[in-house]
Structure formats: C-alpha cells, structure tokens
Design a protein around this motif. Structure first.
Motif, PDB file in Angstrom:
ATOM      1  N   ASP A  33      13.836 -47.737 -74.637  1.00  0.00           N
ATOM      2  CA  ASP A  33      14.804 -48.800 -74.338  1.00  0.00           C
ATOM      3  C   ASP A  33      15.332 -49.482 -75.588  1.00  0.00           C
ATOM      4  OD1 ASP A  33      14.450 -48.300 -71.659  1.00  0.00           O
ATOM      5  OD2 ASP A  33      13.150 -50.045 -71.298  1.00  0.00           O
ATOM      6  N   ILE A  34      14.464 -49.775 -76.523  1.00  0.00           N
ATOM      7  CA  ILE A  34      14.838 -50.578 -77.686  1.00  0.00           C
ATOM      8  C   ILE A  34      15.375 -49.729 -78.831  1.00  0.00           C
ATOM      9  CG2 ILE A  34      13.985 -52.218 -79.429  1.00  0.00           C
ATOM     10  CD1 ILE A  34      14.179 -53.303 -76.490  1.00  0.00           C
ATOM     11  N   LEU A  35      14.771 -48.569 -79.077  1.00  0.00           N
ATOM     12  CA  LEU A  35      15.179 -47.735 -80.215  1.00  0.00           C
ATOM     13  C   LEU A  35      15.936 -46.478 -79.797  1.00  0.00           C
ATOM     14  CD1 LEU A  35      12.046 -47.990 -82.533  1.00  0.00           C
ATOM     15  CD2 LEU A  35      14.180 -49.291 -82.648  1.00  0.00           C
ATOM     16  N   ASN A  36      16.259 -46.364 -78.514  1.00  0.00           N
ATOM     17  CA  ASN A  36      17.030 -45.236 -78.012  1.00  0.00           C
ATOM     18  C   ASN A  36      16.355 -43.892 -78.279  1.00  0.00           C
ATOM     19  OD1 ASN A  36      19.268 -44.275 -76.586  1.00  0.00           O
ATOM     20  ND2 ASN A  36      20.379 -43.834 -78.466  1.00  0.00           N
ATOM     21  N   MET A  37      15.040 -43.877 -78.191  1.00  0.00           N
ATOM     22  CA  MET A  37      14.297 -42.636 -78.391  1.00  0.00           C
ATOM     23  C   MET A  37      14.228 -41.873 -77.073  1.00  0.00           C
ATOM     24  SD  MET A  37      11.264 -43.721 -81.027  1.00  0.00           S
ATOM     25  CE  MET A  37      11.139 -42.075 -81.741  1.00  0.00           C
ATOM     26  N   THR A  38      13.864 -40.598 -77.165  1.00  0.00           N
ATOM     27  CA  THR A  38      13.713 -39.727 -76.007  1.00  0.00           C
ATOM     28  C   THR A  38      12.304 -39.172 -76.001  1.00  0.00           C
ATOM     29  OG1 THR A  38      16.027 -39.095 -76.136  1.00  0.00           O
ATOM     30  CG2 THR A  38      14.588 -37.637 -74.892  1.00  0.00           C
ATOM     31  N   ILE A  39      11.697 -39.099 -74.824  1.00  0.00           N
ATOM     32  CA  ILE A  39      10.388 -38.459 -74.709  1.00  0.00           C
ATOM     33  C   ILE A  39      10.599 -36.955 -74.785  1.00  0.00           C
ATOM     34  CG2 ILE A  39       8.432 -38.014 -73.168  1.00  0.00           C
ATOM     35  CD1 ILE A  39       8.878 -40.882 -72.053  1.00  0.00           C
ATOM     36  N   THR A  40       9.954 -36.314 -75.757  1.00  0.00           N
ATOM     37  CA  THR A  40      10.102 -34.864 -75.918  1.00  0.00           C
ATOM     38  C   THR A  40       8.943 -34.104 -75.296  1.00  0.00           C
ATOM     39  OG1 THR A  40       9.102 -34.971 -78.117  1.00  0.00           O
ATOM     40  CG2 THR A  40      11.512 -35.035 -77.996  1.00  0.00           C
ATOM     41  N   ALA A  41       7.773 -34.734 -75.221  1.00  0.00           N
ATOM     42  CA  ALA A  41       6.610 -34.043 -74.653  1.00  0.00           C
ATOM     43  C   ALA A  41       5.552 -35.060 -74.259  1.00  0.00           C
ATOM     44  CB  ALA A  41       6.023 -33.049 -75.650  1.00  0.00           C
ATOM     45  N   ARG A  42       4.735 -34.637 -73.308  1.00  0.00           N
ATOM     46  CA  ARG A  42       3.562 -35.393 -72.897  1.00  0.00           C
ATOM     47  C   ARG A  42       2.375 -34.459 -73.044  1.00  0.00           C
ATOM     48  NH1 ARG A  42       4.951 -39.985 -69.937  1.00  0.00           N
ATOM     49  NH2 ARG A  42       7.137 -40.040 -69.347  1.00  0.00           N
ATOM     50  N   ALA A  43       1.337 -34.931 -73.695  1.00  0.00           N
ATOM     51  CA  ALA A  43       0.139 -34.111 -73.880  1.00  0.00           C
ATOM     52  C   ALA A  43      -0.567 -33.984 -72.542  1.00  0.00           C
ATOM     53  CB  ALA A  43      -0.782 -34.712 -74.928  1.00  0.00           C
ATOM     54  N   GLY A  44      -0.651 -32.765 -72.032  1.00  0.00           N
ATOM     55  CA  GLY A  44      -1.197 -32.541 -70.716  1.00  0.00           C
ATOM     56  C   GLY A  44      -2.701 -32.425 -70.664  1.00  0.00           C
ATOM     57  N   ASP A  45      -3.323 -32.065 -71.769  1.00  0.00           N
ATOM     58  CA  ASP A  45      -4.764 -31.852 -71.756  1.00  0.00           C
ATOM     59  C   ASP A  45      -5.277 -31.919 -73.190  1.00  0.00           C
ATOM     60  OD1 ASP A  45      -7.226 -31.448 -70.628  1.00  0.00           O
ATOM     61  OD2 ASP A  45      -6.927 -29.331 -70.182  1.00  0.00           O
ATOM     62  N   GLY A  46      -6.571 -31.758 -73.351  1.00  0.00           N
ATOM     63  CA  GLY A  46      -7.177 -31.719 -74.674  1.00  0.00           C
ATOM     64  C   GLY A  46      -7.348 -33.098 -75.281  1.00  0.00           C
ATOM     65  N   PRO A  47      -7.592 -33.142 -76.595  1.00  0.00           N
ATOM     66  CA  PRO A  47      -7.903 -34.415 -77.250  1.00  0.00           C
ATOM     67  C   PRO A  47      -6.734 -35.396 -77.256  1.00  0.00           C
ATOM     68  CG  PRO A  47      -7.636 -32.679 -78.875  1.00  0.00           C
ATOM     69  CD  PRO A  47      -7.623 -32.016 -77.522  1.00  0.00           C
ATOM     70  N   TYR A  48      -5.512 -34.919 -77.057  1.00  0.00           N
ATOM     71  CA  TYR A  48      -4.341 -35.793 -77.068  1.00  0.00           C
ATOM     72  C   TYR A  48      -3.866 -36.131 -75.659  1.00  0.00           C
ATOM     73  CZ  TYR A  48      -4.308 -34.094 -81.857  1.00  0.00           C
ATOM     74  OH  TYR A  48      -4.659 -33.754 -83.131  1.00  0.00           O
ATOM     75  N   LYS A  49      -4.671 -35.812 -74.637  1.00  0.00           N
ATOM     76  CA  LYS A  49      -4.280 -36.044 -73.242  1.00  0.00           C
ATOM     77  C   LYS A  49      -3.779 -37.471 -73.071  1.00  0.00           C
ATOM     78  CE  LYS A  49      -5.732 -35.592 -68.498  1.00  0.00           C
ATOM     79  NZ  LYS A  49      -6.708 -35.033 -67.580  1.00  0.00           N
ATOM     80  N   GLY A  50      -2.624 -37.580 -72.435  1.00  0.00           N
ATOM     81  CA  GLY A  50      -2.014 -38.891 -72.233  1.00  0.00           C
ATOM     82  C   GLY A  50      -1.110 -39.309 -73.372  1.00  0.00           C
TER      83      GLY A  50
END
Length: 164
Positions: A33-50
C-alpha cells in the motif's frame, strides 16, 4: 600483501534486505500500500515458511519479510542483507568461497534459491550477509516467475572451493 590476500569479492549492489516482522501478512500489505510493492512469492514450506517476498517490479525480491520468533528482540530486525555480485560466474562464486574459507570467515550456509546461489556468512558482530550470483535474469520478469514457482525455497548446496 600477496595475491591470495586480495579479496576477489566485487559487489554490484545491495540487492535485497530480509526483515524480521511481527506479522508478515500485515507488513506485506503495508509495503504494498505505501511503497507500491508487489508480492512475488510466499514461502510455502521449510525454514522460510510464512515468509513473503516483495518486489518493486524488476527483481525477484527487494524486501522479504520473515516472522520474528520473539517480537521483543531488538537488534534482530534484520535477518540478512543480500549483496549481488558483479559477476554471474559460478566459478567466481567458488573463488570467493575459497577466499572466505582461507580467511576464516564464519560461513553459515550456502543456498540455491533457483534464481541465485548465495553464500551466507557473519561479520565480526554477528550480522548475517549474503553474497550471491544471479542465475536467472530479472529481464522480462524471469526471476520473479522463478521465485514465485519455487515458492521462495532455498536448498543447501555443497560449493567446492576454487583456488587459483
């Protein structure tokens, strides 16, 4: 100073920063909203889950948000700073790895992200840094597509040091 003492590291740019946050979803909404960024990926599993990876539109990620295990931890806001090397050569990365080993650098891990391979290491104060070579070009959204398809996963790899 001998040739072996001269660092082979040539950084092109600070490429991304990874932040620990209380609520990755809420923080991602704010950055979008503030910096006009786009979500490119969501970590689905592993140590970066979430984890959530955000881009300003060219690179696979400029900022990543990982959930903080302890929201009261000051000084742990930054997970790591990613430094994009001025080379795309796997052999140059192996030379840097050998240099780090020879200099006694505290290496945490070496990871293959699909878009890049990075060496994660700590400075004397414990800050984690990553030097990486980009394997997938950001041109025409290729790196964003790769990070999205692999859900931001990172696999440990064995990097053979290259000396000489």
């Amino acid at each position: 100073m001998s040739q072996a003492d001269i660092s082979p590291v040539r950084v092109a740019a600070i490429a991304h920063i990874v932040l620990f946050v209380k609520d990755p979803e809420a923080s991602a909404r704010w950055y979008c909203d503030i910096l006009n960024m786009t979500i490119t990926a969501r970590a689905g599993d592993g140590p970066y889950k979430g984890g959530i990876f955000l881009s300003f539109g060219v690179h696979d990620h400029d900022i990543a948000l990982f959930k903080s295990e302890n929201a009261d931890d000051k000084g742990r806001e930054f997970e790591h700073v990613g430094l994009r090397l001025a080379t795309d050569s796997a052999d140059d990365l192996r030379r840097i790895y050998a240099f780090f080993l020879d200099k006694g650098v505290n290496i945490a891990e070496v990871l293959d992200h699909g878009v890049s391979t990075g060496i994660y290491f700590h400075d004397p104060d414990g800050h984690m840094l990553e030097v990486f070579h980009q394997r997938v070009s950001p041109d025409k959204g290729a790196a964003i597509a790769e990070l999205r398809s692999n859900e931001g996963q990172a696999d440990p790899v064995v990097l053979d040091p290259l000396r000489g």
